[in-house]
Design a protein around this motif. Structure first.
Motif, mmCIF file in Angstrom:
data_model
loop_
_atom_site.group_PDB
_atom_site.id
_atom_site.type_symbol
_atom_site.label_atom_id
_atom_site.label_comp_id
_atom_site.label_asym_id
_atom_site.label_seq_id
_atom_site.Cartn_x
_atom_site.Cartn_y
_atom_site.Cartn_z
ATOM 1 N N PHE A 1 -1.000 -5.430 -3.453
ATOM 2 C CA PHE A 1 -0.118 -5.773 -2.335
ATOM 3 C C PHE A 1 0.594 -4.552 -1.766
ATOM 4 O O PHE A 1 1.221 -4.632 -0.715
ATOM 5 C CB PHE A 1 0.928 -6.814 -2.750
ATOM 6 C CG PHE A 1 0.379 -8.196 -2.880
ATOM 7 C CD1 PHE A 1 -0.311 -8.796 -1.850
ATOM 8 C CD2 PHE A 1 0.555 -8.916 -4.049
ATOM 9 C CE1 PHE A 1 -0.816 -10.074 -1.963
ATOM 10 C CE2 PHE A 1 0.053 -10.187 -4.186
ATOM 11 C CZ PHE A 1 -0.633 -10.775 -3.142
ATOM 12 N N GLY A 2 0.516 -3.428 -2.457
ATOM 13 C CA GLY A 2 1.176 -2.204 -2.004
ATOM 14 C C GLY A 2 0.381 -1.501 -0.912
ATOM 15 O O GLY A 2 -0.754 -1.856 -0.581
ATOM 16 N N ASP A 3 1.001 -0.475 -0.350
ATOM 17 C CA ASP A 3 0.372 0.279 0.738
ATOM 18 C C ASP A 3 -0.928 0.944 0.308
ATOM 19 O O ASP A 3 -1.911 0.940 1.050
ATOM 20 C CB ASP A 3 1.336 1.340 1.281
ATOM 21 C CG ASP A 3 2.495 0.735 2.051
ATOM 22 O OD1 ASP A 3 2.330 -0.392 2.575
ATOM 23 O OD2 ASP A 3 3.549 1.384 2.136
ATOM 24 N N ASP A 4 -0.938 1.512 -0.906
ATOM 25 C CA ASP A 4 -2.152 2.188 -1.371
ATOM 26 C C ASP A 4 -3.316 1.209 -1.523
ATOM 27 O O ASP A 4 -4.444 1.503 -1.140
ATOM 28 C CB ASP A 4 -1.902 2.902 -2.699
ATOM 29 C CG ASP A 4 -1.041 4.142 -2.537
ATOM 30 O OD1 ASP A 4 -0.991 4.666 -1.406
ATOM 31 O OD2 ASP A 4 -0.436 4.575 -3.537
ATOM 32 N N GLY A 5 -3.047 0.051 -2.098
ATOM 33 C CA GLY A 5 -4.104 -0.940 -2.280
ATOM 34 C C GLY A 5 -4.615 -1.499 -0.960
ATOM 35 O O GLY A 5 -5.820 -1.698 -0.774
ATOM 36 N N LYS A 6 -3.700 -1.735 -0.030
ATOM 37 C CA LYS A 6 -4.118 -2.228 1.293
ATOM 38 C C LYS A 6 -4.971 -1.182 2.008
ATOM 39 O O LYS A 6 -5.997 -1.505 2.597
ATOM 40 C CB LYS A 6 -2.896 -2.574 2.133
ATOM 41 C CG LYS A 6 -2.207 -3.844 1.705
ATOM 42 C CD LYS A 6 -0.995 -4.107 2.585
ATOM 43 C CE LYS A 6 -0.236 -5.326 2.121
ATOM 44 N NZ LYS A 6 0.982 -5.515 2.924
ATOM 45 N N ARG A 7 -4.531 0.069 1.931
ATOM 46 C CA ARG A 7 -5.288 1.128 2.582
ATOM 47 C C ARG A 7 -6.644 1.341 1.902
ATOM 48 O O ARG A 7 -7.639 1.617 2.555
ATOM 49 C CB ARG A 7 -4.477 2.426 2.569
ATOM 50 C CG ARG A 7 -4.482 3.142 3.874
ATOM 51 C CD ARG A 7 -3.696 4.434 3.916
ATOM 52 N NE ARG A 7 -3.198 4.982 2.678
ATOM 53 C CZ ARG A 7 -1.946 4.803 2.222
ATOM 54 N NH1 ARG A 7 -1.097 4.087 2.901
ATOM 55 N NH2 ARG A 7 -1.561 5.349 1.097
ATOM 56 N N PHE A 8 -6.680 1.181 0.587
ATOM 57 C CA PHE A 8 -7.920 1.386 -0.163
ATOM 58 C C PHE A 8 -8.960 0.330 0.214
ATOM 59 O O PHE A 8 -10.140 0.645 0.348
ATOM 60 C CB PHE A 8 -7.624 1.326 -1.669
ATOM 61 C CG PHE A 8 -8.784 1.697 -2.530
ATOM 62 C CD1 PHE A 8 -9.167 3.018 -2.677
ATOM 63 C CD2 PHE A 8 -9.492 0.733 -3.213
ATOM 64 C CE1 PHE A 8 -10.230 3.369 -3.477
ATOM 65 C CE2 PHE A 8 -10.560 1.068 -4.021
ATOM 66 C CZ PHE A 8 -10.933 2.386 -4.155
ATOM 67 N N TYR A 9 -8.526 -0.923 0.395
ATOM 68 C CA TYR A 9 -9.481 -1.995 0.686
ATOM 69 C C TYR A 9 -9.590 -2.352 2.157
ATOM 70 O O TYR A 9 -10.631 -2.811 2.601
ATOM 71 C CB TYR A 9 -9.139 -3.248 -0.127
ATOM 72 C CG TYR A 9 -9.649 -3.124 -1.527
ATOM 73 C CD1 TYR A 9 -10.998 -3.206 -1.799
ATOM 74 C CD2 TYR A 9 -8.787 -2.871 -2.572
ATOM 75 C CE1 TYR A 9 -11.489 -3.053 -3.069
ATOM 76 C CE2 TYR A 9 -9.260 -2.716 -3.848
ATOM 77 C CZ TYR A 9 -10.611 -2.819 -4.099
ATOM 78 O OH TYR A 9 -11.088 -2.656 -5.362
ATOM 79 N N LEU A 10 -8.524 -2.181 2.906
ATOM 80 C CA LEU A 10 -8.563 -2.571 4.316
ATOM 81 C C LEU A 10 -8.810 -1.383 5.235
ATOM 82 O O LEU A 10 -8.958 -1.557 6.443
ATOM 83 C CB LEU A 10 -7.261 -3.274 4.693
ATOM 84 C CG LEU A 10 -6.935 -4.524 3.879
ATOM 85 C CD1 LEU A 10 -5.587 -5.089 4.306
ATOM 86 C CD2 LEU A 10 -8.020 -5.571 4.010
ATOM 87 N N GLY A 11 -8.821 -0.195 4.705
ATOM 88 C CA GLY A 11 -9.108 0.993 5.502
ATOM 89 C C GLY A 11 -7.987 1.330 6.464
ATOM 90 O O GLY A 11 -6.811 1.252 6.123
ATOM 91 N N ASN A 12 -8.351 1.675 7.671
ATOM 92 C CA ASN A 12 -7.369 2.079 8.672
ATOM 93 C C ASN A 12 -6.702 0.908 9.356
ATOM 94 O O ASN A 12 -5.929 1.102 10.279
ATOM 95 C CB ASN A 12 -8.036 2.973 9.718
ATOM 96 C CG ASN A 12 -8.443 4.302 9.124
ATOM 97 O OD1 ASN A 12 -7.802 4.783 8.190
ATOM 98 N ND2 ASN A 12 -9.509 4.886 9.655
ATOM 99 N N ALA A 13 -6.988 -0.305 8.936
ATOM 100 C CA ALA A 13 -6.359 -1.467 9.554
ATOM 101 C C ALA A 13 -4.863 -1.517 9.251
ATOM 102 O O ALA A 13 -4.095 -2.110 9.978
ATOM 103 C CB ALA A 13 -7.022 -2.756 9.066
ATOM 104 N N VAL A 14 -4.458 -0.886 8.151
ATOM 105 C CA VAL A 14 -3.044 -0.868 7.778
ATOM 106 C C VAL A 14 -2.562 0.572 7.853
ATOM 107 O O VAL A 14 -2.945 1.403 7.042
ATOM 108 C CB VAL A 14 -2.850 -1.415 6.349
ATOM 109 C CG1 VAL A 14 -1.394 -1.365 5.958
ATOM 110 C CG2 VAL A 14 -3.392 -2.819 6.254
ATOM 111 N N PRO A 15 -1.725 0.897 8.817
ATOM 112 C CA PRO A 15 -1.237 2.274 8.922
ATOM 113 C C PRO A 15 -0.266 2.595 7.786
ATOM 114 O O PRO A 15 0.487 1.740 7.329
ATOM 115 C CB PRO A 15 -0.537 2.302 10.281
ATOM 116 C CG PRO A 15 -0.141 0.893 10.530
ATOM 117 C CD PRO A 15 -1.179 0.033 9.866
ATOM 118 N N TYR A 16 -0.311 3.818 7.360
ATOM 119 C CA TYR A 16 0.588 4.282 6.299
ATOM 120 C C TYR A 16 1.912 4.667 6.935
ATOM 121 O O TYR A 16 1.953 5.447 7.878
ATOM 122 C CB TYR A 16 -0.036 5.466 5.572
ATOM 123 C CG TYR A 16 0.797 5.963 4.423
ATOM 124 C CD1 TYR A 16 0.990 5.166 3.304
ATOM 125 C CD2 TYR A 16 1.401 7.202 4.459
ATOM 126 C CE1 TYR A 16 1.741 5.604 2.238
ATOM 127 C CE2 TYR A 16 2.153 7.658 3.409
ATOM 128 C CZ TYR A 16 2.327 6.847 2.290
ATOM 129 O OH TYR A 16 3.079 7.287 1.244
#
Length: 144
Positions: free
Chosen positions: A117-132
């Motif tokens: 549910f964290g930013d790293d996990g979202k970015r790892f699986y959702l790619g660029n869909a979730v901005p850091y």
């Protein structure tokens, strides 16, 4: 740690917890199933045989529920470890189910949910869909 390392650890933790849970459920089924079979075969009385059948039915229900809680953790852990499609969804389901088992499952489940549910996990699986979005600390905030 990198997100890839967190991902592998979550997968390993979920699979280890599922294996421990499988051993416990298997031992319970063997012990109480043996008692049920012993009651059925060892006594000519109808009453003892009914109790033995009751034991076997109860153990079958325990086994089904054990598998229902064990399989999502095992599948989620394997998919996370191998970085497969839908691994995040399976990992979340497995982490939630693992969290119900105190204390090892709770630790594995909370760690899994923290990562997924964290930013790293979202970015790892959702790619660029979730901005850091890293918010820098305000100057001098460490002095307060």
């Amino acid at each position: 740690m990198t997100p890839k390392e967190h991902n592998r650890l979550v997968g390993i933790f979920l699979m280890v917890h599922a294996a421990l849970q499988a051993v416990v459920v298997g031992l319970i089924c063997l012990i109480y199933g043996g008692i049920g079979v012993g009651l059925m075969l060892g006594s000519p009385k109808g009453e003892d045989q009914a109790v033995g059948i009751g034991f076997i039915v109860a153990i079958a229900v325990v086994g089904v529920f054990g598998l229902a809680f064990l399989l999502p953790q095992l599948i989620g852990g394997w998919r996370l470890y191998k970085e497969r499609p839908n691994a995040r969804i399976w990992g979340i389901v497995g982490s939630i189910l693992a969290s119900l088992s105190f204390p090892l499952g709770t630790a594995a489940g909370v760690y899994g949910m923290w990562f997924l549910f964290g930013d790293d996990g979202k970015r790892f699986y959702l790619g660029n869909a979730v901005p850091y979005q890293q918010i820098p600390p305000t100057p001098g905030s460490w002095q307060q």
